[in-house]
Design an enzyme around this catalytic site. Structure first.
Site, PDB file in Angstrom:
ATOM      1  CB  SER A 158      -0.653  -0.085   1.858  1.00 59.56           C
ATOM      2  OG  SER A 158      -0.134  -0.387   2.374  1.00 59.56           O
ATOM      3  CG  HIS A 208      -2.911  -1.362  -2.779  1.00 54.27           C
ATOM      4  ND1 HIS A 208      -3.021   0.013  -2.250  1.00 54.27           N
ATOM      5  CD2 HIS A 208      -3.055  -2.152  -1.987  1.00 54.27           C
ATOM      6  CE1 HIS A 208      -3.454   0.220  -1.098  1.00 54.27           C
ATOM      7  NE2 HIS A 208      -3.813  -0.295  -0.440  1.00 54.27           N
ATOM      8  CD  GLU A 230      -5.195   2.172  -5.457  1.00 50.30           C
ATOM      9  OE1 GLU A 230      -5.697   3.358  -5.117  1.00 50.30           O
ATOM     10  OE2 GLU A 230      -4.185   1.991  -4.177  1.00 50.30           O
ATOM     11  CG  ASN A 246      -3.307   4.132   1.310  1.00 49.81           C
ATOM     12  OD1 ASN A 246      -4.582   4.240   1.855  1.00 49.81           O
ATOM     13  ND2 ASN A 246      -2.627   3.122   1.177  1.00 49.81           N
TER      14      ASN A 246
HETATM   15  N1  CAA Z   1     -14.466 -10.787   5.259  1.00 48.86           N
HETATM   16  C1  CAA Z   1     -15.626 -11.482   4.739  1.00 48.86           C
HETATM   17  N2  CAA Z   1     -16.802 -10.584   4.979  1.00 48.86           N
HETATM   18  C2  CAA Z   1     -16.873  -9.559   6.156  1.00 48.86           C
HETATM   19  C3  CAA Z   1     -15.479  -9.091   6.907  1.00 48.86           C
HETATM   20  C4  CAA Z   1     -14.560  -9.304   6.368  1.00 48.86           C
HETATM   21  N3  CAA Z   1     -13.272  -9.475   7.105  1.00 48.86           N
HETATM   22  N4  CAA Z   1     -16.839  -8.428   7.366  1.00 48.86           N
HETATM   23  C5  CAA Z   1     -17.579  -7.855   6.539  1.00 48.86           C
HETATM   24  N5  CAA Z   1     -18.081  -9.095   6.133  1.00 48.86           N
HETATM   25  C6  CAA Z   1     -19.294  -8.579   5.389  1.00 48.86           C
HETATM   26  C7  CAA Z   1     -20.485 -10.001   5.858  1.00 48.86           C
HETATM   27  O1  CAA Z   1     -20.479 -10.600   6.103  1.00 48.86           O
HETATM   28  C8  CAA Z   1     -21.937  -8.670   5.008  1.00 48.86           C
HETATM   29  O2  CAA Z   1     -21.852  -9.174   3.910  1.00 48.86           O
HETATM   30  P1  CAA Z   1     -23.487  -9.932   3.506  1.00 48.86           P
HETATM   31  O3  CAA Z   1     -23.585  -9.036   3.029  1.00 48.86           O
HETATM   32  O4  CAA Z   1     -23.587 -10.818   1.695  1.00 48.86           O
HETATM   33  O5  CAA Z   1     -24.673  -9.838   5.220  1.00 48.86           O
HETATM   34  C9  CAA Z   1     -21.136  -6.972   4.965  1.00 48.86           C
HETATM   35  O6  CAA Z   1     -19.467  -7.558   4.590  1.00 48.86           O
HETATM   36  C10 CAA Z   1     -21.207  -6.143   5.986  1.00 48.86           C
HETATM   37  O7  CAA Z   1     -20.925  -6.008   7.193  1.00 48.86           O
HETATM   38  P2  CAA Z   1     -21.559  -5.959   8.820  1.00 48.86           P
HETATM   39  O8  CAA Z   1     -22.817  -5.734   7.891  1.00 48.86           O
HETATM   40  O9  CAA Z   1     -20.554  -6.910   9.487  1.00 48.86           O
HETATM   41  O10 CAA Z   1     -21.047  -4.607   8.909  1.00 48.86           O
HETATM   42  P3  CAA Z   1     -21.187  -3.522   8.492  1.00 48.86           P
HETATM   43  O11 CAA Z   1     -22.086  -3.303   7.366  1.00 48.86           O
HETATM   44  O12 CAA Z   1     -20.440  -2.116   9.073  1.00 48.86           O
HETATM   45  O13 CAA Z   1     -19.838  -3.395   7.134  1.00 48.86           O
HETATM   46  C11 CAA Z   1     -17.454  -3.535   6.531  1.00 48.86           C
HETATM   47  C12 CAA Z   1     -18.335  -3.923   7.405  1.00 48.86           C
HETATM   48  C13 CAA Z   1     -17.673  -3.893   5.204  1.00 48.86           C
HETATM   49  C14 CAA Z   1     -16.100  -3.560   6.575  1.00 48.86           C
HETATM   50  C15 CAA Z   1     -18.181  -1.720   6.817  1.00 48.86           C
HETATM   51  O14 CAA Z   1     -17.920  -1.001   7.826  1.00 48.86           O
HETATM   52  C16 CAA Z   1     -16.810  -1.059   5.152  1.00 48.86           C
HETATM   53  O15 CAA Z   1     -17.243  -1.097   4.157  1.00 48.86           O
HETATM   54  N6  CAA Z   1     -15.829   0.133   5.830  1.00 48.86           N
HETATM   55  C17 CAA Z   1     -15.558   0.310   5.496  1.00 48.86           C
HETATM   56  C18 CAA Z   1     -14.010  -1.028   5.215  1.00 48.86           C
HETATM   57  C19 CAA Z   1     -12.779   0.655   4.347  1.00 48.86           C
HETATM   58  O16 CAA Z   1     -12.561   1.271   4.341  1.00 48.86           O
HETATM   59  N7  CAA Z   1     -11.153  -0.440   3.603  1.00 48.86           N
HETATM   60  C20 CAA Z   1     -10.447  -0.161   3.182  1.00 48.86           C
HETATM   61  C21 CAA Z   1      -9.400   0.101   4.715  1.00 48.86           C
HETATM   62  S1  CAA Z   1      -7.945   1.360   3.531  1.00 48.86           S
HETATM   63  C22 CAA Z   1      -7.279  -0.161   3.428  1.00 48.86           C
HETATM   64  O17 CAA Z   1      -7.530  -0.986   3.150  1.00 48.86           O
HETATM   65  C23 CAA Z   1      -6.044  -0.243   2.947  1.00 48.86           C
HETATM   66  C24 CAA Z   1      -4.914  -0.112   2.912  1.00 48.86           C
HETATM   67  O18 CAA Z   1      -3.931   0.335   1.990  1.00 48.86           O
HETATM   68  C25 CAA Z   1      -4.706   0.549   4.481  1.00 48.86           C
END
Ligand code: CAA
Length: 294
Positions: A119, A140, A152, A190
């Site tokens: 990242s 990514h 990405e 990022n």
């Molecule tokens: N693995 C697989 N599936 C998952 C999961 C995981 N770790 N966590 C959640 N899910 C699934 C759930 O099973 C659920 O599926 P369904 O809709 O089919 O039932 C769905 O995702 C939604 O989950 P929840 O209802 O439990 O919770 P939520 O609605 O709050 O969603 C989330 C959780 C998807 C994490 C959401 O909060 C989200 O999109 N958050 C933002 C995440 C984000 O910004 N990620 C990028 C981070 S930056 C990065 O990764 C890059 C870097 O370089 C640092």
């Protein structure tokens, strides 16, 4: 440039997710970890995710079995020699990546494409650890990999356009939306996300709002799935701090400078959800409680 055999190096949070989506897309996947306990942990997490999909009815049990059959784990790097593509998702440290890519460059035949899930590190620098910079690029993914729709695709000035094209096609086959970008630290996401997260910490430091109010503002006011401080806890403070420092080093721009509070939380090991404590206390993971900072 067909890609059917995919190798994933690293079966942690990102590597296991990448291996899962690759196997679900129909590719033959070999995932490698450094030790059997780490490999078992990663494979168990894939198994848990697949079972969750079966329980929800989004994946048939027979399909789950086919995905399992396409996925094999190994601790031996030599087992990756037949791959069309190797995706690296190991620790974000350049010396470790150098050692891996140097070894893989000897093991894998010339046509094998190499991709890093970094990242923040330079794709160009990594490409130069190999004799195939034209077949090297960044792929990514985002956490949680099975859920987040973006990949990405990062080209360097040396990446063969056909390799870039093949990676874009593969990301689409994985069910993701690929975006093309160039090798500038932070790429697109990022570059925009890190200053936003750091600004949320600055706002907290300056007393602009409480942890909950800052998070609720962005959730309810802007429709983000998570507020920035919850997202920081989710990504990991150590990870964000590390990325921010690399970006600050590249751009020498204050926007990427980690705020003192973040630095001190990292020093304390309060790295977020995985540490049980960040801006929230995760003693009960289902009900995180915001903490007070004076
Ligand atoms: N693995 C697989 N599936 C998952 C999961 C995981 N770790 N966590 C959640 N899910 C699934 C759930 O099973 C659920 O599926 P369904 O809709 O089919 O039932 C769905 O995702 C939604 O989950 P929840 O209802 O439990 O919770 P939520 O609605 O709050 O969603 C989330 C959780 C998807 C994490 C959401 O909060 C989200 O999109 N958050 C933002 C995440 C984000 O910004 N990620 C990028 C981070 S930056 C990065 O990764 C890059 C870097 O370089 C640092």
């Amino acid at each position: 440039m067909p890609i059917e055999k995919v190798a994933v190096v690293g079966c942690g949070l990102m590597g296991s997710g990448i291996a899962q989506v690759a196997a679900q897309s129909g590719c033959q996947v070999t995932v490698r970890e450094v030790s059997q306990p780490l490999l078992d942990k990663g494979l168990q997490s894939i198994e848990k995710n697949l079972q969750r999909l079966v329980d929800k009815g989004t994946l048939a049990a027979a399909e789950r079995d086919q995905v399992r059959a396409r996925l094999r784990g190994t601790t031996n790097l030599e087992d990756l020699k037949d791959s069309d593509l190797v995706i690296e998702a190991i620790i974000e440290q350049l010396p470790a990546k150098r050692e891996l890519w140097t070894a893989l460059d000897k093991i894998c035949p010339k046509p094998t494409i190499f991709a890093s899930n970094t990242s923040s590190l330079s794709i160009t620098e990594m490409a130069m650890f190999t004799q195939r910079p034209d077949r090297f690029l960044g792929l990514h993914f985002f956490n949680p990999v099975p859920v987040m729709k973006l990949v990405e695709v990062i080209r360097t000035i040396a990446t063969d356009p056909k390799v870039d094209e093949a990676a874009v096609a593969l990301a689409a086959r994985f069910g993701k939306t690929p975006v093309r970008t160039t090798d500038r630290t932070g790429f697109i996401v990022n570059r925009l996300l890190v200053p936003y997260l750091l600004d949320a910490v600055r706002a907290l430091e300056e007393g602009v709002g409480s942890i909950e109010d800052i998070d609720n503002s962005m959730k309810l006011g802007c429709g983000h799935p998570m507020g920035p401080l919850t997202l920081l806890d989710f990504v990991g403070h150590d990870t964000t701090y590390y990325i921010a420092n690399i970006m600050f080093d590249e751009f020498k721009d204050r926007r990427f400078a980690p705020p003192p509070l973040l630095k001190r939380m990292v020093a304390m090991g309060w790295n977020g959800r995985k540490a049980g404590r960040g801006f929230y206390d995760y003693s009960d993971p289902a009900k995180p409680k915001p903490l007070q900072f004076t």
